[in-house]
Write an enzyme that holds these catalytic residues in place. Structure first.
Site, PDB file in Angstrom:
ATOM      1  N   ARG A  86      -9.747   0.900  -3.941  1.00 22.24           N
ATOM      2  CA  ARG A  86      -9.062   2.191  -4.008  1.00 22.24           C
ATOM      3  C   ARG A  86     -10.001   3.329  -3.610  1.00 22.24           C
ATOM      4  O   ARG A  86      -9.594   4.269  -2.911  1.00 22.24           O
ATOM      5  CB  ARG A  86      -8.513   2.414  -5.416  1.00 22.24           C
ATOM      6  CG  ARG A  86      -7.686   3.686  -5.574  1.00 22.24           C
ATOM      7  CD  ARG A  86      -6.992   3.697  -6.929  1.00 22.24           C
ATOM      8  NE  ARG A  86      -6.102   4.849  -7.065  1.00 22.24           N
ATOM      9  CZ  ARG A  86      -6.398   5.948  -7.774  1.00 22.24           C
ATOM     10  NH1 ARG A  86      -7.562   6.038  -8.405  1.00 22.24           N
ATOM     11  NH2 ARG A  86      -5.539   6.939  -7.860  1.00 22.24           N
ATOM     12  N   HIS A 137      -9.289   6.029  -0.644  1.00 21.30           N
ATOM     13  CA  HIS A 137      -9.265   7.457  -0.919  1.00 21.30           C
ATOM     14  C   HIS A 137     -10.411   8.190  -0.228  1.00 21.30           C
ATOM     15  O   HIS A 137     -10.329   9.398  -0.027  1.00 21.30           O
ATOM     16  CB  HIS A 137      -9.287   7.697  -2.429  1.00 21.30           C
ATOM     17  CG  HIS A 137      -7.973   7.435  -3.083  1.00 21.30           C
ATOM     18  ND1 HIS A 137      -7.531   8.114  -4.196  1.00 21.30           N
ATOM     19  CD2 HIS A 137      -6.977   6.553  -2.776  1.00 21.30           C
ATOM     20  CE1 HIS A 137      -6.335   7.672  -4.540  1.00 21.30           C
ATOM     21  NE2 HIS A 137      -5.986   6.715  -3.694  1.00 21.30           N
ATOM     22  N   ASP A 138     -11.453   7.469   0.136  1.00 22.04           N
ATOM     23  CA  ASP A 138     -12.517   8.071   0.933  1.00 22.04           C
ATOM     24  C   ASP A 138     -12.062   8.241   2.376  1.00 22.04           C
ATOM     25  O   ASP A 138     -12.148   9.328   2.950  1.00 22.04           O
ATOM     26  CB  ASP A 138     -13.771   7.199   0.868  1.00 22.04           C
ATOM     27  CG  ASP A 138     -14.942   7.814   1.618  1.00 22.04           C
ATOM     28  OD1 ASP A 138     -15.129   9.045   1.525  1.00 22.04           O
ATOM     29  OD2 ASP A 138     -15.685   7.077   2.293  1.00 22.04           O
ATOM     30  N   SER A 147     -17.495  10.799   1.053  1.00 28.18           N
ATOM     31  CA  SER A 147     -17.317  12.101   0.392  1.00 28.18           C
ATOM     32  C   SER A 147     -16.745  11.964  -1.013  1.00 28.18           C
ATOM     33  O   SER A 147     -17.041  12.783  -1.886  1.00 28.18           O
ATOM     34  CB  SER A 147     -16.428  13.018   1.245  1.00 28.18           C
ATOM     35  OG  SER A 147     -15.174  12.413   1.507  1.00 28.18           O
ATOM     36  N   ASN A 173      -7.134  11.621  -7.814  1.00 28.37           N
ATOM     37  CA  ASN A 173      -8.332  10.921  -8.284  1.00 28.37           C
ATOM     38  C   ASN A 173      -8.707  11.226  -9.735  1.00 28.37           C
ATOM     39  O   ASN A 173      -9.398  10.424 -10.369  1.00 28.37           O
ATOM     40  CB  ASN A 173      -9.535  11.305  -7.402  1.00 28.37           C
ATOM     41  CG  ASN A 173      -9.371  10.860  -5.968  1.00 28.37           C
ATOM     42  OD1 ASN A 173      -8.810   9.809  -5.687  1.00 28.37           O
ATOM     43  ND2 ASN A 173      -9.847  11.674  -5.036  1.00 28.37           N
ATOM     44  N   HIS A 179      -1.921  -3.193  -3.477  1.00 27.17           N
ATOM     45  CA  HIS A 179      -1.359  -3.127  -4.828  1.00 27.17           C
ATOM     46  C   HIS A 179      -1.014  -4.512  -5.380  1.00 27.17           C
ATOM     47  O   HIS A 179      -0.390  -4.613  -6.435  1.00 27.17           O
ATOM     48  CB  HIS A 179      -0.128  -2.221  -4.848  1.00 27.17           C
ATOM     49  CG  HIS A 179      -0.467  -0.768  -4.867  1.00 27.17           C
ATOM     50  ND1 HIS A 179       0.485   0.233  -4.916  1.00 27.17           N
ATOM     51  CD2 HIS A 179      -1.670  -0.130  -4.851  1.00 27.17           C
ATOM     52  CE1 HIS A 179      -0.116   1.410  -4.925  1.00 27.17           C
ATOM     53  NE2 HIS A 179      -1.417   1.211  -4.876  1.00 27.17           N
ATOM     54  N   THR A 190       0.267 -12.015 -10.720  1.00 23.03           N
ATOM     55  CA  THR A 190      -1.172 -12.303 -10.604  1.00 23.03           C
ATOM     56  C   THR A 190      -1.911 -10.975 -10.474  1.00 23.03           C
ATOM     57  O   THR A 190      -2.292 -10.568  -9.377  1.00 23.03           O
ATOM     58  CB  THR A 190      -1.454 -13.206  -9.390  1.00 23.03           C
ATOM     59  OG1 THR A 190      -0.842 -12.627  -8.215  1.00 23.03           O
ATOM     60  CG2 THR A 190      -0.899 -14.596  -9.596  1.00 23.03           C
ATOM     61  N   ASP A 196      -3.110 -11.778  -3.329  1.00 26.67           N
ATOM     62  CA  ASP A 196      -2.169 -12.689  -2.695  1.00 26.67           C
ATOM     63  C   ASP A 196      -0.960 -11.884  -2.212  1.00 26.67           C
ATOM     64  O   ASP A 196      -0.999 -10.656  -2.175  1.00 26.67           O
ATOM     65  CB  ASP A 196      -1.757 -13.800  -3.667  1.00 26.67           C
ATOM     66  CG  ASP A 196      -1.247 -13.248  -5.002  1.00 26.67           C
ATOM     67  OD1 ASP A 196      -0.692 -12.122  -5.023  1.00 26.67           O
ATOM     68  OD2 ASP A 196      -1.409 -13.930  -6.037  1.00 26.67           O
TER      69      ASP A 196
END
Length: 322
Positions: free
Chosen positions: A66, A70-71, A80, A98, A197, A245, A250
């Site tokens: 993540r 997000h970078d 950053s 964030n 996700h 899971t 997967d």
């Protein structure tokens, strides 16, 4: 003699300028072999750090992935997001997407310390984050790939840019396609990258409206999630994106979408009668196709670089400019 000296100095000055420009150009040419001579043990160092982090807390693989997302979505993959606020700028850590949710900074710090001990002032924090994200995916059962390297670290960060460039959990399909498209990522790339996700968790505040007010949701799944996410309070209570899971990389995320068990509104938007339905169905049936497309999209996203006017460096400490 004086004229010769003047011409020589001018030539030398031009040579220095050309050398700097050439260096800047080379800095933008990413290659898996970028550190093969200057830091040959980089990949094993990062892998060892991520192995320790994931063994301590399997959720950390998703957290580092993540951070990489997000970078890269904010002015390119320039590290950053790792910067703390300073007297001259307010950084990205406390931007809406964030604040109180981005995590794993101490993992990158620990890896950076080991890398600096092996290769002083050589490897950027942005490259460490790119490698760590790959390793986090792979350690949780996902694909492996060769990471192009050679990024530089930004000397500044922008809270407003983070707030403007990162898609929110309530995003519509049209918004997701547009925001990813703004980064030259196709709808297919967006749908594959959303498969991140399949690992990780979300806070109750980001899915409360979905489990109580939306109708395109499996009733049993909604009831399950309501057990830890009340109508009020408990905003930071966590639930896994993938109910099957939670810490395994997967294609179950897509199977959940087909069964209307997407945790976030933005998740279920990928399978809600729109343009990505067929691709979600394909990924739900073919883990190999999902993995292949995920790697392709990760390479494209990892190739997002800061604009040519951005001041960059190799930070010695990922939390602050040199």
């Amino acid at each position: 003699m004086a004229a010769f000296t003047t011409r020589s100095a001018a030539f030398l000055g031009l040579a220095v300028v050309l050398c700097v420009l050439a260096g800047a150009a080379r800095a933008q040419q990413l290659s898996p072999n970028f550190y093969s001579t200057s830091c040959p043990n980089l990949a094993p160092i990062v892998r060892l750090g991520m192995t320790s982090a994931v063994q301590t807390e399997r959720r950390m693989g998703a957290s580092i992935l993540r951070l990489f997302f997000h970078d890269c979505f904010v002015n390119g993959c320039d590290g950053s997001i790792l910067l703390d606020d300073t007297s001259t700028f307010i950084g990205e850590k406390n931007a809406g997407p964030n604040a109180n949710s981005a995590r794993g900074f101490e993992v990158i710090d620990a890896i950076k310390t080991q890398v600096e001990a092996a290769c002083r002032a050589t490897v950027s924090c942005a490259d460490i984050l790119a490698l760590a994200a790959r390793d986090g995916v792979n350690l949780l059962g996902g694909p492996n790939w060769s990471v192009p390297l050679g990024r530089k670290d930004s000397r500044t960060a922008s809270q407003s840019a983070a707030s403007a460039n990162l898609p929110g959990p309530g995003s519509s399909l049209a918004t997701l396609i547009t925001m990813f498209g703004n980064k030259n990522l196709s709808p297919r790339d967006m749908t594959a990258l959303s498969g991140a996700h399949t690992i990780g968790r979300s806070q109750c505040q980001f899915f409360r409206n979905r489990i109580y007010n939306e109708t395109n949701i499996n009733a049993s799944f909604a009831t399950l999630r309501q057990g830890t996410c009340p109508r009020s309070g408990g905003n930071t209570n966590l639930a896994p994106f993938d109910v099957q899971t939670a810490d395994g990389f997967d294609n179950a995320y897509y199977q959940n979408l087909v069964g209307q068990r997407g945790l976030l509104h933005s998740d279920q938007e990928l399978f809600n009668g729109g343009s990505q339905n067929a691709l979600v169905q394909q990924y739900s049936n073919s883990p190999s196709q999902f993995s292949a497309d995920f790697v392709t999209a990760m390479l494209k996203m990892g190739g997002l670089l800061p604009s040519s006017g951005t001041q960059t460096e190799v930070r010695l400490n990922c939390r602050r400019p040199n």
